[in-house]
Motif scaffolding. Structure first.
Motif, PDB file in Angstrom:
ATOM      1  N   ARG A   1       2.504 -46.669 -17.893  1.00 46.55           N
ATOM      2  CA  ARG A   1       1.829 -45.384 -17.694  1.00 46.55           C
ATOM      3  C   ARG A   1       2.772 -44.336 -17.127  1.00 46.55           C
ATOM      4  NH1 ARG A   1      -3.907 -47.372 -14.928  1.00 46.55           N
ATOM      5  NH2 ARG A   1      -4.646 -48.613 -16.719  1.00 46.55           N
ATOM      6  N   LEU A   2       3.682 -44.765 -16.259  1.00 43.13           N
ATOM      7  CA  LEU A   2       4.607 -43.836 -15.633  1.00 43.13           C
ATOM      8  C   LEU A   2       5.608 -43.282 -16.640  1.00 43.13           C
ATOM      9  CD1 LEU A   2       5.624 -42.512 -13.004  1.00 43.13           C
ATOM     10  CD2 LEU A   2       7.072 -44.528 -12.661  1.00 43.13           C
ATOM     11  N   TYR A   3       6.018 -44.096 -17.582  1.00 45.90           N
ATOM     12  CA  TYR A   3       7.084 -43.700 -18.495  1.00 45.90           C
ATOM     13  C   TYR A   3       6.628 -43.523 -19.942  1.00 45.90           C
ATOM     14  CZ  TYR A   3      10.143 -44.928 -14.617  1.00 45.90           C
ATOM     15  OH  TYR A   3      10.748 -44.984 -13.394  1.00 45.90           O
ATOM     16  N   THR A   4       5.307 -43.550 -20.193  1.00 48.49           N
ATOM     17  CA  THR A   4       4.804 -43.423 -21.556  1.00 48.49           C
ATOM     18  C   THR A   4       3.795 -42.289 -21.632  1.00 48.49           C
ATOM     19  OG1 THR A   4       5.088 -45.800 -21.927  1.00 48.49           O
ATOM     20  CG2 THR A   4       3.684 -44.611 -23.483  1.00 48.49           C
ATOM     21  N   ASP A   5       3.919 -41.456 -22.648  1.00 42.65           N
ATOM     22  CA  ASP A   5       2.959 -40.379 -22.868  1.00 42.65           C
ATOM     23  C   ASP A   5       1.674 -40.972 -23.447  1.00 42.65           C
ATOM     24  OD1 ASP A   5       1.926 -37.722 -23.294  1.00 42.65           O
ATOM     25  OD2 ASP A   5       2.370 -38.027 -25.419  1.00 42.65           O
ATOM     26  N   PRO A   6       0.532 -40.794 -22.782  1.00 43.28           N
ATOM     27  CA  PRO A   6      -0.705 -41.446 -23.241  1.00 43.28           C
ATOM     28  C   PRO A   6      -1.214 -40.907 -24.577  1.00 43.28           C
ATOM     29  CG  PRO A   6      -1.162 -39.926 -21.427  1.00 43.28           C
ATOM     30  CD  PRO A   6       0.323 -40.026 -21.542  1.00 43.28           C
ATOM     31  N   LEU A   7      -0.882 -39.664 -24.917  1.00 43.96           N
ATOM     32  CA  LEU A   7      -1.397 -39.075 -26.154  1.00 43.96           C
ATOM     33  C   LEU A   7      -0.661 -39.611 -27.378  1.00 43.96           C
ATOM     34  CD1 LEU A   7      -3.241 -36.989 -27.568  1.00 43.96           C
ATOM     35  CD2 LEU A   7      -1.412 -35.311 -27.242  1.00 43.96           C
ATOM     36  N   THR A   8       0.670 -39.651 -27.319  1.00 37.89           N
ATOM     37  CA  THR A   8       1.464 -40.009 -28.497  1.00 37.89           C
ATOM     38  C   THR A   8       2.009 -41.432 -28.452  1.00 37.89           C
ATOM     39  OG1 THR A   8       3.465 -39.139 -27.452  1.00 37.89           O
ATOM     40  CG2 THR A   8       2.149 -37.601 -28.764  1.00 37.89           C
TER      41      THR A   8
ATOM     42  N   ILE B   1       4.730 -42.353 -27.029  1.00 35.08           N
ATOM     43  CA  ILE B   1       6.194 -42.364 -26.951  1.00 35.08           C
ATOM     44  C   ILE B   1       6.615 -42.115 -25.496  1.00 35.08           C
ATOM     45  CG2 ILE B   1       6.422 -41.559 -29.330  1.00 35.08           C
ATOM     46  CD1 ILE B   1       7.029 -38.782 -28.280  1.00 35.08           C
ATOM     47  N   PRO B   2       7.874 -42.369 -25.141  1.00 33.89           N
ATOM     48  CA  PRO B   2       8.324 -42.108 -23.769  1.00 33.89           C
ATOM     49  C   PRO B   2       8.082 -40.653 -23.361  1.00 33.89           C
ATOM     50  CG  PRO B   2       9.953 -43.411 -24.948  1.00 33.89           C
ATOM     51  CD  PRO B   2       8.930 -43.010 -25.968  1.00 33.89           C
ATOM     52  N   ASN B   3       7.840 -40.461 -22.058  1.00 29.87           N
ATOM     53  CA  ASN B   3       7.537 -39.124 -21.559  1.00 29.87           C
ATOM     54  C   ASN B   3       8.718 -38.523 -20.789  1.00 29.87           C
ATOM     55  OD1 ASN B   3       7.547 -40.509 -19.148  1.00 29.87           O
ATOM     56  ND2 ASN B   3       5.351 -40.359 -18.805  1.00 29.87           N
TER      57      ASN B   3
ATOM     58  N   ILE C   1      12.849 -40.841 -28.979  1.00 28.62           N
ATOM     59  CA  ILE C   1      11.994 -39.654 -29.013  1.00 28.62           C
ATOM     60  C   ILE C   1      11.178 -39.605 -27.724  1.00 28.62           C
ATOM     61  CG2 ILE C   1      10.368 -38.320 -30.409  1.00 28.62           C
ATOM     62  CD1 ILE C   1      12.847 -39.185 -31.937  1.00 28.62           C
ATOM     63  N   TYR C   2      11.094 -38.425 -27.115  1.00 31.86           N
ATOM     64  CA  TYR C   2      10.311 -38.223 -25.893  1.00 31.86           C
ATOM     65  C   TYR C   2       9.365 -37.035 -26.096  1.00 31.86           C
ATOM     66  CZ  TYR C   2      14.362 -40.692 -23.866  1.00 31.86           C
ATOM     67  OH  TYR C   2      15.379 -41.579 -23.591  1.00 31.86           O
ATOM     68  N   ARG C   3       8.216 -37.109 -25.446  1.00 34.20           N
ATOM     69  CA  ARG C   3       7.388 -35.908 -25.321  1.00 34.20           C
ATOM     70  C   ARG C   3       7.603 -35.368 -23.917  1.00 34.20           C
ATOM     71  NH1 ARG C   3       0.908 -35.095 -24.716  1.00 34.20           N
ATOM     72  NH2 ARG C   3       0.890 -32.823 -24.912  1.00 34.20           N
ATOM     73  N   LEU C   4       8.202 -34.182 -23.837  1.00 31.65           N
ATOM     74  CA  LEU C   4       8.585 -33.639 -22.536  1.00 31.65           C
ATOM     75  C   LEU C   4       7.383 -33.047 -21.814  1.00 31.65           C
ATOM     76  CD1 LEU C   4      10.896 -33.153 -20.604  1.00 31.65           C
ATOM     77  CD2 LEU C   4      11.383 -31.007 -21.793  1.00 31.65           C
TER      78      LEU C   4
ATOM     79  N   LEU D   1       2.986 -35.074 -35.221  1.00 27.64           N
ATOM     80  CA  LEU D   1       4.382 -34.647 -35.102  1.00 27.64           C
ATOM     81  C   LEU D   1       5.219 -35.751 -34.468  1.00 27.64           C
ATOM     82  CD1 LEU D   1       6.647 -32.613 -35.308  1.00 27.64           C
ATOM     83  CD2 LEU D   1       5.861 -31.582 -33.150  1.00 27.64           C
ATOM     84  N   ALA D   2       4.673 -36.416 -33.444  1.00 29.33           N
ATOM     85  CA  ALA D   2       5.390 -37.531 -32.812  1.00 29.33           C
ATOM     86  C   ALA D   2       5.655 -38.638 -33.831  1.00 29.33           C
ATOM     87  CB  ALA D   2       4.588 -38.075 -31.638  1.00 29.33           C
TER      88      ALA D   2
END
Length: 525
Positions: free
Chosen positions: A124-131, A133-135, A195-198, A180-181
């Motif tokens: 959860r800390l390092y993953t984007d919940p929507l896509t 991918i790493p955050n 790939i990251y979602r910033l 897009l992700a």
């Protein structure tokens, strides 16, 4: 004594007792030579008294039998006691083993649970919940760990994404981000890419592959083309989106320099840009941070002041009112103007503190002064409930509300006319007047005049300062003045810098004027 040592202690005492008893019996048996029976048997053997020897031997045997029975009984008793002790120890040991196994199993389960929770927390800390991918947290971690060996970074932003959210809703926007992700993951599905979602509609691509500037330029061109030509589908709707990208090969400061390149691409209306030292915004950022600190110190040290510029009535050249203009005085006594700090204050969320200070000082200055005064308000001010509440309290406490004038900045994009109309209606009922400031600037809209109940139009200074030599400016000003007359509105022209401009505007029928020709803004005396 500990409970676990009690049986061991008892067992050792029992063994010692049995050993001592056996030793006693043995010594007792071997000391029978001191006994009278043994001496009697020896005597009869020496004197060849065979008849009585048999009786003496029989008596000795019975004596030994008796001792043997006693010894066996004691031995059996001790043996039974030791067996019971050993059995109790065995049972206790077995129970302890079972308990230890149970505790070990519980500890293993607890450790597995903790490890699972740690994995979930890390995910959860390092993953984007929507896509999925790493955050941004994962990006910061990877950039700080040199073993990742990131060679270049691409920062992507979707153009006008907020408009998609406003038109189609957040669900559509979220689905667009997921697609897009997925598109980026599919395109960069190689081990050296991540790939990251910033944040929001921003993505970052990092790579451990070493590329030249020309190769990176080609990679960016293909990326922009692939995304911009892709048709995204959400339900019954389909979209083509446009993205901009900034890239950097500066390994020591990848994210910041890629962000600078992205800003440069937006400013120059280009699809992408690769960072070079000409894009370095470090000095600008440093200056902005310095100004933010200075604004905060000025608020704390009461160095936010007002200068007042007269607004002159053209019909008799009398001062009709004073416009309250904000200034900052630095510690060396230098005066700084709004163009230097006001926009930055808006971006740094301290703008409303300045507005409150301006309102407070303006009302205090004119409480015992007979003149009229005007205060500039932006749409953001009027949309802020705290600011409006503060203004209403000040107006109610002011003895002559008809001397108060509010100038609404027309150059601000008015998002909700109802909010502004409610404010203008309320203060007008309390006796105040309203003008629309900077009319004729780039965002001017005649709809503002029709939608808002105002008393005066203030024509933007950019039209006035060029009015002598620019026929278009003159025509626009004449049109605005004529339009205002038809609506029975007063007009006021700013930036009146000389007599020639003054005379020309007076001939057009302008109601009020202000500018350096009439008076510069001055402190209150």
């Amino acid at each position: 004594m500990k409970k676990r040592g009690w049986f061991r202690y008892f067992f050792l005492v029992a063994m010692a007792g049995l050993f001592l008893y056996d030793l006693y019996i043995t010594l007792d048996i071997f000391s029978l030579q001191e006994n009278g029976i043994v001496r009697e048997i020896l005597y009869r053997v020496e004197n060849n008294q065979t008849a009585d020897l048999s009786a003496s031997l029989g008596e000795l045997w019975r004596h030994l039998e008796h001792r043997k029975q006693q010894t066996l009984m004691v031995t059996y008793g001790f043996s039974l006691l030791m067996f019971a002790t050993l059995l109790a120890l065995f049972v206790r040991h077995t129970s302890a083993l079972k308990r230890l196994r149970k505790e070990r199993n519980e500890l293993l389960k607890e450790r597995e649970t903790n490890e699972r929770l740690q994995r979930e927390i890390a995910e959860r800390l390092y993953t984007d919940p929507l896509t999925g991918i790493p955050n941004g947290n994962a990006l910061k971690r990877d950039l700080s760990e040199r073993e990742h060996g990131i060679e270049y970074l691409i920062h992507i932003d979707i153009d006008a994404f907020h408009e998609i959210n406003e038109l189609y809703g957040d669900d559509t926007g979220d689905e667009l981000l997921r697609q897009l992700a997925a598109l980026l993951k599919n395109r960069f599905n190689r081990p050296h890419f991540t790939i990251y979602r910033l944040r929001s509609d921003e993505f970052v691509i990092t790579s451990t592959k070493n590329l030249s500037r020309i190769e990176l330029d080609h990679e960016l061109s293909l990326l922009i083309s692939a995304v911009n030509n892709h048709r995204f589908r959400t339900g019954s709707d389909s979209f083509h989106i446009a993205i901009r990208a900034g890239a950097s090969l500066e390994r020591e400061n990848l994210l910041a320099t890629a962000g600078m390149a992205l800003k440069s691409a937006k400013r120059s209306y280009r699809s992408y840009c690769i960072y070079s030292h000409e894009h370095d915004l470090t000095e600008i950022y440093r200056t902005n941070l310095s100004w933010i600190r200075e604004i905060k110190r000025a608020l704390e040290e009461d160095r936010i002041i007002l200068h007042y510029q007269p607004i002159v009535r053209v019909s008799d050249d009398s001062i009709n009112s004073y416009e309250c203009l904000v200034r900052i005085v630095d510690r060396e006594g230098t005066i700084h103007y709004p163009v230097e700090f006001l926009e930055l204050a808006k971006r740094s969320k301290i703008y409303f503190d300045i507005t409150m200070r301006v309102i407070d000082q303006a009302f205090a200055s004119f409480l015992n002064h007979p003149g009229h005064f005007s205060i500039n308000l932006s749409y953001d001010d009027i949309a802020n409930g705290n600011i409006v509440g503060f203004i209403i309290e000040k107006v109610r406490a002011f003895p002559e509300p008809h001397r108060i004038h509010f100038e609404i900045l027309e150059c601000d994009k008015i998002e909700n006319y109802d909010i502004v109309r409610r404010f203008t209606d309320k203060v007008r009922r309390m006796g105040c007047s309203i003008s629309l400031d900077d009319f004729g600037s780039g965002y001017s809209n005649f709809e503002h005049i029709l939608m808002l109940d105002i008393d005066m139009l203030k024509i933007d200074g950019s039209l006035i300062k060029n009015i002598i030599h620019d026929k278009n400016s003159r025509l626009i000003v004449e049109t605005i003045v004529d339009f205002a007359k038809r609506l029975d509105l007063d007009t006021c022209c700013e930036f009146v810098s000389d007599k020639e401009i003054y005379d020309l505007l007076k001939g057009m029928g302008v109601t009020y004027m202000q500018g350096f020709y009439l008076s510069k803004p001055k402190p209150y005396h």
